[in-house]
Motif scaffolding. Structure first.
Motif, PDB file in Angstrom:
ATOM      1  N   SER A 129      71.630  26.991   3.784  1.00 47.45           N
ATOM      2  CA  SER A 129      71.941  26.719   5.191  1.00 47.45           C
ATOM      3  C   SER A 129      71.665  27.931   6.071  1.00 47.45           C
ATOM      4  CB  SER A 129      73.396  26.261   5.340  1.00 47.45           C
ATOM      5  OG  SER A 129      74.272  27.211   4.779  1.00 47.45           O
ATOM      6  N   GLU A 130      71.976  29.127   5.569  1.00 49.51           N
ATOM      7  CA  GLU A 130      71.702  30.340   6.330  1.00 49.51           C
ATOM      8  C   GLU A 130      70.193  30.558   6.450  1.00 49.51           C
ATOM      9  OE1 GLU A 130      72.414  34.237   8.177  1.00 49.51           O
ATOM     10  OE2 GLU A 130      73.260  32.228   8.224  1.00 49.51           O
ATOM     11  N   LYS A 131      69.471  30.226   5.384  1.00 44.90           N
ATOM     12  CA  LYS A 131      68.011  30.357   5.413  1.00 44.90           C
ATOM     13  C   LYS A 131      67.436  29.420   6.472  1.00 44.90           C
ATOM     14  CE  LYS A 131      66.166  30.177   1.339  1.00 44.90           C
ATOM     15  NZ  LYS A 131      65.764  29.308   0.215  1.00 44.90           N
ATOM     16  N   ARG A 132      67.954  28.195   6.510  1.00 43.00           N
ATOM     17  CA  ARG A 132      67.518  27.222   7.525  1.00 43.00           C
ATOM     18  C   ARG A 132      67.821  27.722   8.924  1.00 43.00           C
ATOM     19  NH1 ARG A 132      70.159  22.664   5.126  1.00 43.00           N
ATOM     20  NH2 ARG A 132      68.752  21.905   3.540  1.00 43.00           N
ATOM     21  N   ARG A 133      69.026  28.246   9.081  1.00 45.70           N
ATOM     22  CA  ARG A 133      69.460  28.733  10.395  1.00 45.70           C
ATOM     23  C   ARG A 133      68.553  29.875  10.863  1.00 45.70           C
ATOM     24  NH1 ARG A 133      71.812  32.519  13.044  1.00 45.70           N
ATOM     25  NH2 ARG A 133      72.072  33.909  11.250  1.00 45.70           N
ATOM     26  N   LEU A 134      68.325  30.830   9.976  1.00 40.46           N
ATOM     27  CA  LEU A 134      67.472  31.968  10.324  1.00 40.46           C
ATOM     28  C   LEU A 134      66.046  31.526  10.636  1.00 40.46           C
ATOM     29  CD1 LEU A 134      68.407  34.874   7.885  1.00 40.46           C
ATOM     30  CD2 LEU A 134      68.580  34.889  10.365  1.00 40.46           C
ATOM     31  N   ALA A 135      65.525  30.620   9.825  1.00 44.18           N
ATOM     32  CA  ALA A 135      64.159  30.137  10.038  1.00 44.18           C
ATOM     33  C   ALA A 135      64.025  29.538  11.435  1.00 44.18           C
ATOM     34  CB  ALA A 135      63.792  29.108   8.973  1.00 44.18           C
ATOM     35  N   LEU A 157      60.503  31.403  11.928  1.00 45.10           N
ATOM     36  CA  LEU A 157      59.790  31.752  10.698  1.00 45.10           C
ATOM     37  C   LEU A 157      59.962  30.598   9.721  1.00 45.10           C
ATOM     38  CD1 LEU A 157      61.211  35.369  10.299  1.00 45.10           C
ATOM     39  CD2 LEU A 157      58.851  34.824  10.877  1.00 45.10           C
ATOM     40  N   SER A 158      59.154  30.591   8.656  1.00 47.81           N
ATOM     41  CA  SER A 158      59.342  29.549   7.645  1.00 47.81           C
ATOM     42  C   SER A 158      60.425  29.993   6.671  1.00 47.81           C
ATOM     43  CB  SER A 158      58.037  29.293   6.897  1.00 47.81           C
ATOM     44  OG  SER A 158      57.756  30.365   6.025  1.00 47.81           O
ATOM     45  N   GLN A 159      61.037  29.036   6.016  1.00 46.19           N
ATOM     46  CA  GLN A 159      62.081  29.369   5.046  1.00 46.19           C
ATOM     47  C   GLN A 159      61.515  30.186   3.893  1.00 46.19           C
ATOM     48  OE1 GLN A 159      64.856  26.180   3.989  1.00 46.19           O
ATOM     49  NE2 GLN A 159      64.331  25.135   5.892  1.00 46.19           N
ATOM     50  N   SER A 160      60.255  29.933   3.542  1.00 47.17           N
ATOM     51  CA  SER A 160      59.663  30.707   2.445  1.00 47.17           C
ATOM     52  C   SER A 160      59.426  32.163   2.875  1.00 47.17           C
ATOM     53  CB  SER A 160      58.366  30.073   1.951  1.00 47.17           C
ATOM     54  OG  SER A 160      57.432  29.964   2.988  1.00 47.17           O
ATOM     55  N   GLN A 161      59.105  32.377   4.147  1.00 44.76           N
ATOM     56  CA  GLN A 161      58.953  33.758   4.633  1.00 44.76           C
ATOM     57  C   GLN A 161      60.279  34.497   4.527  1.00 44.76           C
ATOM     58  OE1 GLN A 161      57.337  32.660   8.497  1.00 44.76           O
ATOM     59  NE2 GLN A 161      55.547  33.927   8.115  1.00 44.76           N
ATOM     60  N   ILE A 162      61.358  33.799   4.858  1.00 46.08           N
ATOM     61  CA  ILE A 162      62.674  34.413   4.815  1.00 46.08           C
ATOM     62  C   ILE A 162      63.103  34.671   3.380  1.00 46.08           C
ATOM     63  CG2 ILE A 162      65.119  33.992   5.309  1.00 46.08           C
ATOM     64  CD1 ILE A 162      64.164  32.740   7.944  1.00 46.08           C
ATOM     65  N   LYS A 163      62.830  33.706   2.504  1.00 47.21           N
ATOM     66  CA  LYS A 163      63.148  33.868   1.084  1.00 47.21           C
ATOM     67  C   LYS A 163      62.427  35.099   0.534  1.00 47.21           C
ATOM     68  CE  LYS A 163      61.301  31.663  -2.449  1.00 47.21           C
ATOM     69  NZ  LYS A 163      60.758  30.520  -3.197  1.00 47.21           N
ATOM     70  N   THR A 164      61.143  35.208   0.862  1.00 48.94           N
ATOM     71  CA  THR A 164      60.343  36.337   0.392  1.00 48.94           C
ATOM     72  C   THR A 164      60.867  37.652   0.947  1.00 48.94           C
ATOM     73  OG1 THR A 164      58.407  34.916   0.279  1.00 48.94           O
ATOM     74  CG2 THR A 164      58.006  37.291   0.265  1.00 48.94           C
ATOM     75  N   TRP A 165      61.234  37.664   2.232  1.00 45.09           N
ATOM     76  CA  TRP A 165      61.769  38.884   2.835  1.00 45.09           C
ATOM     77  C   TRP A 165      63.022  39.337   2.089  1.00 45.09           C
ATOM     78  CZ3 TRP A 165      66.244  40.730   4.940  1.00 45.09           C
ATOM     79  CH2 TRP A 165      66.165  41.956   5.602  1.00 45.09           C
ATOM     80  N   PHE A 166      63.901  38.405   1.790  1.00 43.85           N
ATOM     81  CA  PHE A 166      65.129  38.733   1.062  1.00 43.85           C
ATOM     82  C   PHE A 166      64.834  39.277  -0.331  1.00 43.85           C
ATOM     83  CE2 PHE A 166      67.692  37.115   4.408  1.00 43.85           C
ATOM     84  CZ  PHE A 166      68.988  37.535   4.162  1.00 43.85           C
ATOM     85  N   GLN A 167      63.864  38.676  -1.014  1.00 45.36           N
ATOM     86  CA  GLN A 167      63.485  39.171  -2.344  1.00 45.36           C
ATOM     87  C   GLN A 167      62.987  40.608  -2.255  1.00 45.36           C
ATOM     88  OE1 GLN A 167      60.603  36.203  -3.446  1.00 45.36           O
ATOM     89  NE2 GLN A 167      62.058  35.092  -4.738  1.00 45.36           N
ATOM     90  N   ASN A 168      62.110  40.858  -1.287  1.00 46.37           N
ATOM     91  CA  ASN A 168      61.556  42.202  -1.102  1.00 46.37           C
ATOM     92  C   ASN A 168      62.635  43.191  -0.706  1.00 46.37           C
ATOM     93  OD1 ASN A 168      59.009  41.248  -1.690  1.00 46.37           O
ATOM     94  ND2 ASN A 168      58.433  40.965   0.452  1.00 46.37           N
ATOM     95  N   ARG A 169      63.539  42.731   0.146  1.00 43.03           N
ATOM     96  CA  ARG A 169      64.607  43.597   0.644  1.00 43.03           C
ATOM     97  C   ARG A 169      65.557  43.990  -0.494  1.00 43.03           C
ATOM     98  NH1 ARG A 169      67.106  46.873   1.870  1.00 43.03           N
ATOM     99  NH2 ARG A 169      68.140  47.501   3.788  1.00 43.03           N
ATOM    100  N   ARG A 170      65.811  43.040  -1.408  1.00 42.05           N
ATOM    101  CA  ARG A 170      66.665  43.360  -2.560  1.00 42.05           C
ATOM    102  C   ARG A 170      66.003  44.384  -3.469  1.00 42.05           C
ATOM    103  NH1 ARG A 170      67.907  37.710  -2.349  1.00 42.05           N
ATOM    104  NH2 ARG A 170      66.348  37.249  -3.940  1.00 42.05           N
TER     105      ARG A 170
END
Length: 65
Positions: A30-36, A41-54
């Motif tokens: 839900s947070e990913k959807r909200r941010l997107a 941005l797309s949800q996959s862009q956000i998912k990827t950003w979080f992976q990289n950030r971790r």
């Protein structure tokens, strides 16, 4: 992946992503959807950003030791 242009995040987008990351390192659906929606941005862009950030976070904490 080849042919996938690297996303250039605006400072406003990064600010919001970092703020979310401080609250929770693993983003929920839900947070990913909200941010997107909020950041246009797309949800996959956000998912990827979080992976990289971790990964970056992990490197930083390992370097600190």
């Amino acid at each position: 992946a080849p042919g996938r242009p690297r996303t250039k995040f605006s400072s406003a987008q990064l600010q919001e992503l970092e703020r979310s990351f401080r609250e929770q390192r693993y983003i929920g659906t839900s947070e990913k959807r909200r941010l997107a929606a909020a950041l246009n941005l797309s949800q996959s862009q956000i998912k990827t950003w979080f992976q990289n950030r971790r990964m970056k976070f992990k490197r930083q904490t390992q370097d600190a030791r």
